[in-house]
Design an enzyme around this catalytic site. Structure first.
Site, PDB file in Angstrom:
ATOM      1  N   HIS A  12       0.815  -1.216   0.000  1.00 40.31           N
ATOM      2  CA  HIS A  12       0.000   0.000   0.000  1.00 40.31           C
ATOM      3  C   HIS A  12       0.850   1.269   0.000  1.00 40.31           C
ATOM      4  O   HIS A  12       2.047   1.254   0.338  1.00 40.31           O
ATOM      5  CB  HIS A  12      -0.913   0.007   1.235  1.00 40.31           C
ATOM      6  N   GLU A  63      -1.971  -6.983   7.330  1.00 38.27           N
ATOM      7  CA  GLU A  63      -0.629  -6.937   7.895  1.00 38.27           C
ATOM      8  C   GLU A  63      -0.562  -7.815   9.142  1.00 38.27           C
ATOM      9  O   GLU A  63      -1.586  -8.161   9.746  1.00 38.27           O
ATOM     10  CB  GLU A  63      -0.281  -5.481   8.248  1.00 38.27           C
TER      11      GLU A  63
END
Length: 199
Positions: A9, A82
């Protein structure tokens, strides 16, 4: 051969401040939005056929930049999140070093952490591998699959797919914001690392 692109990202304010995010749902910063919009056309040149993404806002927003230029539908999968950093989340690296000196030092060396509620490396690798393998198995043989995900998660997934010992994960180096790791699956040889930290 299938091409799998693990796309980290764009930048968040927490990234810029060296603040540990993990699964805390932080948005992209203005810099991160620009990074996503700049990298999307480069990914489009790979002719992606499948787009999947972590459901955390920073990865989902990054994926939408590719949706905007490709028209591809995106599937959100929480397994692409994550690594959870438990009690560390929200703290800067300096603060974590002060509060958890031994375990934070182990993390910086790429070793396992067994306190503060930090998710085990094997847990991250297994859920990432399952999500990515599911996407590959459901796609055409020559698919180009883009997965908008996160730095540590992408690293552990790469090591797991390549069949390397997890102790080698730190040798890959940190995946920078809106950079990618390219893996290609040969029908006979399996997964091969094609590129890492591609802008």
């Amino acid at each position: 051969m299938t091409l799998l692109v693990l796309w980290r990202h764009g930048q968040t304010e927490w990234n810029a401040a060296h603040r540990i995010q993990g699964q805390t749902d932080t948005p992209l910063s203005a810099v991160g939005m620009a990074q996503a919009m700049e990298s999307a056309p480069r990914l489009l040149a790979l002719k992606p056929t499948v787009l999947i993404a972590s459901d955390l806002t920073r990865a989902a927003t990054t994926a939408r930049a590719l949706v905007d230029v490709s028209g591809l539908p995106v599937t959100y999968d929480p397994r692409l999140r994550e690594r959870s950093f438990g009690e560390w989340e929200g703290h800067t690296h300096a603060e974590a070093t002060e509060r958890w000196p031994e375990s934070f030092a182990r993390w910086r060396r790429g070793e396992e952490v067994d306190d503060a509620g930090v998710e085990e490396i094997d847990s991250v690798a297994k859920r990432m591998h399952a999500a990515l393998q599911e996407a590959v198995d459901g796609a055409e043989p020559d698919a180009v699959i883009v997965a908008a995900t996160h730095g540590a998660a992408a690293r552990f997934a790469t090591v797991r797919l390549l069949g390397w010992p997890m102790a080698l994960a730190p040798t890959l180096g940190a995946l920078r914001n809106c950079h990618a790791t390219h893996l290609r699956r040969d029908p006979l040889r399996g997964w091969m690392l094609e590129a890492h930290n591609v802008a």
